[in-house]
Design a protein around this motif. Structure first.
Motif, PDB file in Angstrom:
ATOM      1  N   ILE A 358     -54.802  -3.717 -16.689  1.00  0.00           N
ATOM      2  CA  ILE A 358     -54.290  -2.601 -15.894  1.00  0.00           C
ATOM      3  C   ILE A 358     -53.613  -3.170 -14.645  1.00  0.00           C
ATOM      4  CG2 ILE A 358     -54.898  -0.467 -14.673  1.00  0.00           C
ATOM      5  CD1 ILE A 358     -57.343  -0.220 -16.406  1.00  0.00           C
ATOM      6  N   GLY A 359     -52.643  -2.459 -14.117  1.00  0.00           N
ATOM      7  CA  GLY A 359     -51.889  -2.922 -12.951  1.00  0.00           C
ATOM      8  C   GLY A 359     -52.743  -3.218 -11.727  1.00  0.00           C
ATOM      9  N   PRO A 360     -52.224  -4.012 -10.798  1.00  0.00           N
ATOM     10  CA  PRO A 360     -52.979  -4.444  -9.616  1.00  0.00           C
ATOM     11  C   PRO A 360     -53.357  -3.309  -8.677  1.00  0.00           C
ATOM     12  CG  PRO A 360     -50.664  -5.036  -9.400  1.00  0.00           C
ATOM     13  CD  PRO A 360     -50.846  -4.545 -10.803  1.00  0.00           C
ATOM     14  N   VAL A 387     -57.900  -7.429 -15.693  1.00  0.00           N
ATOM     15  CA  VAL A 387     -56.788  -8.371 -15.790  1.00  0.00           C
ATOM     16  C   VAL A 387     -55.536  -7.677 -15.252  1.00  0.00           C
ATOM     17  CG1 VAL A 387     -55.386  -9.779 -17.335  1.00  0.00           C
ATOM     18  CG2 VAL A 387     -57.828  -9.469 -17.806  1.00  0.00           C
ATOM     19  N   PRO A 388     -55.223  -7.888 -13.978  1.00  0.00           N
ATOM     20  CA  PRO A 388     -54.031  -7.261 -13.390  1.00  0.00           C
ATOM     21  C   PRO A 388     -52.770  -8.065 -13.703  1.00  0.00           C
ATOM     22  CG  PRO A 388     -55.179  -8.525 -11.723  1.00  0.00           C
ATOM     23  CD  PRO A 388     -55.985  -8.669 -12.990  1.00  0.00           C
ATOM     24  N   TYR A 389     -51.640  -7.531 -13.356  1.00  0.00           N
ATOM     25  CA  TYR A 389     -50.377  -8.233 -13.587  1.00  0.00           C
ATOM     26  C   TYR A 389     -49.336  -7.733 -12.596  1.00  0.00           C
ATOM     27  CZ  TYR A 389     -49.625  -3.879 -16.161  1.00  0.00           C
ATOM     28  OH  TYR A 389     -49.541  -2.555 -16.506  1.00  0.00           O
ATOM     29  N   GLY A 390     -48.308  -8.533 -12.389  1.00  0.00           N
ATOM     30  CA  GLY A 390     -47.257  -8.191 -11.435  1.00  0.00           C
ATOM     31  C   GLY A 390     -46.316  -7.125 -11.958  1.00  0.00           C
ATOM     32  N   TYR A 391     -45.511  -6.597 -11.062  1.00  0.00           N
ATOM     33  CA  TYR A 391     -44.597  -5.523 -11.420  1.00  0.00           C
ATOM     34  C   TYR A 391     -43.350  -6.054 -12.123  1.00  0.00           C
ATOM     35  CZ  TYR A 391     -47.544  -2.611  -8.485  1.00  0.00           C
ATOM     36  OH  TYR A 391     -48.611  -1.942  -7.956  1.00  0.00           O
ATOM     37  N   VAL A 392     -42.684  -5.136 -12.814  1.00  0.00           N
ATOM     38  CA  VAL A 392     -41.481  -5.472 -13.560  1.00  0.00           C
ATOM     39  C   VAL A 392     -40.331  -4.622 -13.048  1.00  0.00           C
ATOM     40  CG1 VAL A 392     -40.407  -5.640 -15.828  1.00  0.00           C
ATOM     41  CG2 VAL A 392     -42.885  -5.923 -15.606  1.00  0.00           C
ATOM     42  N   LYS A 458     -43.572 -15.867 -20.126  1.00  0.00           N
ATOM     43  CA  LYS A 458     -43.463 -17.238 -19.620  1.00  0.00           C
ATOM     44  C   LYS A 458     -43.920 -17.367 -18.166  1.00  0.00           C
ATOM     45  CE  LYS A 458     -38.631 -17.019 -18.059  1.00  0.00           C
ATOM     46  NZ  LYS A 458     -37.271 -17.586 -18.221  1.00  0.00           N
ATOM     47  N   SER A 459     -44.042 -16.240 -17.462  1.00  0.00           N
ATOM     48  CA  SER A 459     -44.430 -16.281 -16.051  1.00  0.00           C
ATOM     49  C   SER A 459     -45.913 -15.993 -15.896  1.00  0.00           C
ATOM     50  CB  SER A 459     -43.632 -15.242 -15.245  1.00  0.00           C
ATOM     51  OG  SER A 459     -42.257 -15.463 -15.353  1.00  0.00           O
ATOM     52  N   ASP A 460     -46.498 -16.536 -14.847  1.00  0.00           N
ATOM     53  CA  ASP A 460     -47.870 -16.198 -14.492  1.00  0.00           C
ATOM     54  C   ASP A 460     -47.981 -14.681 -14.422  1.00  0.00           C
ATOM     55  OD1 ASP A 460     -50.060 -15.435 -12.575  1.00  0.00           O
ATOM     56  OD2 ASP A 460     -50.370 -17.592 -12.566  1.00  0.00           O
ATOM     57  N   ARG A 461     -49.056 -14.129 -14.995  1.00  0.00           N
ATOM     58  CA  ARG A 461     -49.134 -12.667 -15.110  1.00  0.00           C
ATOM     59  C   ARG A 461     -49.149 -11.959 -13.759  1.00  0.00           C
ATOM     60  NH1 ARG A 461     -54.505 -11.549 -14.093  1.00  0.00           N
ATOM     61  NH2 ARG A 461     -56.035 -13.100 -14.781  1.00  0.00           N
ATOM     62  N   MET A 462     -49.548 -12.630 -12.690  1.00  0.00           N
ATOM     63  CA  MET A 462     -49.567 -11.990 -11.378  1.00  0.00           C
ATOM     64  C   MET A 462     -48.213 -12.050 -10.677  1.00  0.00           C
ATOM     65  SD  MET A 462     -52.299 -10.446 -11.004  1.00  0.00           S
ATOM     66  CE  MET A 462     -51.911  -9.906  -9.345  1.00  0.00           C
ATOM     67  N   GLN A 463     -47.288 -12.775 -11.252  1.00  0.00           N
ATOM     68  CA  GLN A 463     -45.962 -12.912 -10.641  1.00  0.00           C
ATOM     69  C   GLN A 463     -45.102 -11.714 -11.024  1.00  0.00           C
ATOM     70  OE1 GLN A 463     -44.043 -16.648 -11.527  1.00  0.00           O
ATOM     71  NE2 GLN A 463     -42.012 -15.825 -11.125  1.00  0.00           N
ATOM     72  N   GLY A 464     -44.482 -11.079 -10.041  1.00  0.00           N
ATOM     73  CA  GLY A 464     -43.540 -10.008 -10.334  1.00  0.00           C
ATOM     74  C   GLY A 464     -42.316 -10.595 -11.009  1.00  0.00           C
ATOM     75  N   ILE A 465     -41.769  -9.881 -11.977  1.00  0.00           N
ATOM     76  CA  ILE A 465     -40.623 -10.432 -12.701  1.00  0.00           C
ATOM     77  C   ILE A 465     -39.454  -9.452 -12.688  1.00  0.00           C
ATOM     78  CG2 ILE A 465     -41.987 -11.923 -14.195  1.00  0.00           C
ATOM     79  CD1 ILE A 465     -41.698  -9.887 -16.418  1.00  0.00           C
ATOM     80  N   VAL A 531     -57.269 -19.151 -22.324  1.00  0.00           N
ATOM     81  CA  VAL A 531     -58.427 -18.264 -22.511  1.00  0.00           C
ATOM     82  C   VAL A 531     -59.186 -18.120 -21.199  1.00  0.00           C
ATOM     83  CG1 VAL A 531     -60.643 -17.973 -23.682  1.00  0.00           C
ATOM     84  CG2 VAL A 531     -58.655 -18.744 -24.968  1.00  0.00           C
ATOM     85  N   GLY A 532     -59.374 -19.236 -20.494  1.00  0.00           N
ATOM     86  CA  GLY A 532     -60.080 -19.194 -19.219  1.00  0.00           C
ATOM     87  C   GLY A 532     -59.396 -18.317 -18.195  1.00  0.00           C
ATOM     88  N   ASP A 533     -58.066 -18.348 -18.189  1.00  0.00           N
ATOM     89  CA  ASP A 533     -57.280 -17.555 -17.226  1.00  0.00           C
ATOM     90  C   ASP A 533     -56.881 -16.188 -17.773  1.00  0.00           C
ATOM     91  OD1 ASP A 533     -57.430 -19.690 -15.522  1.00  0.00           O
ATOM     92  OD2 ASP A 533     -55.374 -20.376 -15.856  1.00  0.00           O
ATOM     93  N   LEU A 534     -57.202 -15.937 -19.052  1.00  0.00           N
ATOM     94  CA  LEU A 534     -56.797 -14.697 -19.717  1.00  0.00           C
ATOM     95  C   LEU A 534     -55.301 -14.436 -19.533  1.00  0.00           C
ATOM     96  CD1 LEU A 534     -59.841 -12.365 -18.883  1.00  0.00           C
ATOM     97  CD2 LEU A 534     -59.367 -13.568 -21.025  1.00  0.00           C
ATOM     98  N   SER A 535     -54.514 -15.467 -19.837  1.00  0.00           N
ATOM     99  CA  SER A 535     -53.059 -15.368 -19.710  1.00  0.00           C
ATOM    100  C   SER A 535     -52.393 -16.378 -20.636  1.00  0.00           C
ATOM    101  CB  SER A 535     -52.621 -15.620 -18.268  1.00  0.00           C
ATOM    102  OG  SER A 535     -51.216 -15.559 -18.153  1.00  0.00           O
ATOM    103  N   VAL A 536     -51.417 -15.905 -21.423  1.00  0.00           N
ATOM    104  CA  VAL A 536     -50.750 -16.797 -22.374  1.00  0.00           C
ATOM    105  C   VAL A 536     -49.559 -17.541 -21.766  1.00  0.00           C
ATOM    106  CG1 VAL A 536     -51.427 -15.557 -24.473  1.00  0.00           C
ATOM    107  CG2 VAL A 536     -49.380 -14.858 -23.237  1.00  0.00           C
TER     108      VAL A 536
END
Length: 595
Positions: A358-360, A387-392, A458-465, A531-536
């Protein structure tokens, strides 16, 4: 395989430290920054220098000597460097043996059993069924499915689920928008009239619209009407009240527009190759949360305020801001129904871990939910994870970030984005006169999905893209097209070789291929880190590195040279292809054999 060597090294280092008096030492072998420093490095000498009251460089030297004396298969040397790192070098034989292992394991290479016997529940995407899914939903979906695939590859049993918030004012707006704006004539905007004359309203197919776009149009038009006309706003709010009162006509219309919305969402999910194993519907559990509030009041966990509202008690034990669970009129809030659903999930799946993608902006709400769930005995805080993620956004005319808005109808839908990228690929094929008309369509769809997915992952999930369509299809850039092009190149080489590969004789020392062979060693570590970071995104970045190493080697090496080393080089090409294919599979990307 290199993992066996790492396990043996870790075991020896741990035992050596324990013999010195370190209880339960933590030993980590990380990839050395550059090949000149070996394949792996450990910082245990610095980590435990204070405990041992010794100089870390001295400790590292002694540990290195100890490891060399153990005659560990695959270890060439161990070298201490300031201020106390220990660099570990593997033999060429061990690296080539790992390459053989890649070929032996094939599609299973990268899979492990680190989470065997565990059950995880991953809630992802959960789109509101009042509009088509946009780029924010796409990032959520790709991240969630990436976590699902990572955990499955690590041996866990995984359930992917979602929640449809299918009641309330937003859905009522879709209902009104349908009644008011999808009429075929001048019939009244009246629910009861609609129940008897449904054929007088357009459905998506008749309007030439995708189901989710149809629903979005209903919502946007109703939103505009409600802003401009107080009577319409009042009518929409009355629909919510009538729905709560189980009004049959209102429920019939509600079900009609939702089925249209669900079909559109499912169509997009199918295109993406994504799925849910279970969907929860808000209307089925939203009232049950009040029972948990009463339970909390009885246990003294929650407190009732003077005006009748119910508040959490989290600040003292959890350091979290308190939140209202029930309004003073007895109305529940989102957290109230989330408590009920969390308990329902635990009981349904007997899950070890529950994950919410879900979003931050929901970070505090998630912490409050986890803490309250622990207070009520539903599960421990550590059993849950947000598991939050950055905005798009999209590139504006100045090259900056352009925010999207569903209410204003300015959001870019997932299907529209994929279609735009697909169109660019098709245009390229037509200009270059490549592939048959039928093949163009199939390959362009696969490549569009690859380009879009990779660009988001390809970007860290917390990074806005900021999504850049042109960059996503650039075969020379850090893109999915570049990775796919490299994979296609490996398959082309193997096809040209035909039956020529066969068994190879390993060279005594590595030559121009040394860095490429070395890079193959780290795929399994990358999966573990992901897996540890829950981010591909680690997998995506690794694939870019692997492809870069392969293309550098390919540029200066003749593969099909007819020499005794040809079979060896072809095996290396095949191992690279296997690794790329397995890595892309974790990203949800299907490979193609031609571009």
């Amino acid at each position: 395989m290199v993992q066996d060597i790492k396990k043996e090294l870790t075991k020896k280092i741990s035992g050596w430290l324990q013999a010195l008096g370190v209880a339960d030492p933590v030993v980590q072998l990380d990839k050395s920054v550059v090949s000149e420093f070996g394949e792996f490095a450990t910082n245990v000498a610095m980590r435990y220098a204070k405990d041992l009251s010794r100089n870390p460089l001295v400790i590292a030297n002694e540990l290195g000597q100890f490891l060399v004396e153990q005659d560990i298969e695959g270890l060439e040397k161990a070298e201490a460097v300031k201020p106390g790192f220990l660099n570990l070098y593997l033999t060429s034989k061990a690296k080539i043996a790992h390459m053989r292992g890649v070929l032996e394991y094939g599609s299973a290479f990268g899979h492990n059993h680190s989470h065997q016997g565990e059950r995880w529940v991953i809630e992802h995407t959960s789109p509101n069924p009042n509009k088509a899914m946009h780029l924010g939903h796409l990032r959520n979906n790709l991240l969630g499915m990436g976590i699902v695939r990572l955990l499955k590859a690590s041996g866990a049993e995984v359930v992917a689920d979602a929640v449809y918030n299918n009641r309330g004012i937003a859905i009522a707006k879709v209902m009104y928008g349908f009644l008011a704006h999808m009429k075929k004539g001048t019939q009244p905007t009246d629910i009861f009239y609609w129940t008897k004359h449904k054929d007088e309203w357009y459905l998506p197919k008749e309007k030439g619209l995708k189901p989710d776009v149809f629903v979005t149009e209903c919502y946007v038009l109703a939103e505009k009407d409600a802003k401009e006309n107080a009577e319409i706003d009042k009518l929409i709010r009355q629909m919510v009240i009538d729905w709560e009162s189980q009004n049959e006509a209102v429920w019939e219309l509600w079900d009609c527009v939702l089925q249209i919305a669900y079909s559109g969402i499912n169509r997009t999910l199918e295109r993406l190759g994504s799925h849910w194993d279970k969907v929860w519907y808000e209307h089925e559990h939203y009232q049950k949360g009040k029972q948990y509030v009463e339970k909390g009041l009885d246990k003294g966990i929650f407190k009732r305020l003077e005006d009748g509202a119910v508040l959490t008690d989290l600040e003292e034990n959890y350091g979290i801001t308190d939140t209202v669970l029930l309004k003073n009129d007895g109305t529940s809030l989102y957290i109230t129904q989330d408590i009920a659903l969390t308990d329902l999930k635990r009981k349904t799946y007997n899950a070890d871990k529950l994950i919410w993608v879900i979003g931050p902006d929901q970070s505090l709400a998630m912490k409050q939910l986890f803490a309250v769930s622990e207070q009520l005995g539903i599960g421990r805080v550590e059993d849950f994870a947000h598991v939050p993620y950055g905005y798009v956004g999209l590139k504006d005319e100045a090259g900056g970030f352009k925010k999207m808005s569903s209410r204003e109808g300015t959001a870019l839908f997932i299907d529209d984005l994929i279609d735009e990228v697909k169109g660019m690929v098709l245009d390229r094929y037509e200009k270059e006169d490549r592939h048959t008309t039928e093949n163009r369509e199939v390959i362009a769809e696969q490549l569009a999905l690859a380009a879009v997915k990779f660009a988001f992952l390809k970007s860290d999930r917390m990074q806005g893209i900021t999504f850049d369509v042109e960059q996503s299809v650039d075969v020379q850039g850090d893109s999915g097209m570049y990775v796919m092009y490299t994979y296609v190149r490996t398959q082309s080489i193997l096809r040209k070789a035909g039956e020529a590969k066969g068994e190879f004789v390993a060279p005594g020392e590595l030559g121009s291929e040394a860095k490429l062979v070395r890079t193959l060693l780290y795929f399994e570590d990358i999966i573990e880190k992901s897996v540890g970071d829950l981010s591909v995104h680690h997998v995506a970045q690794y694939l870019l590195e692997l492809c870069s190493e392969f293309n550098s080697w390919y540029a200066k090496e003749t593969i099909l040279d007819g020499t005794g080393h040809e079979a060896y080089k072809l095996s290396l090409v095949e191992a690279v292809g296997v690794t790329i294919q397995n890595g892309l599979a974790l990203l949800g990307i299907e490979t193609v054999d031609e571009m």
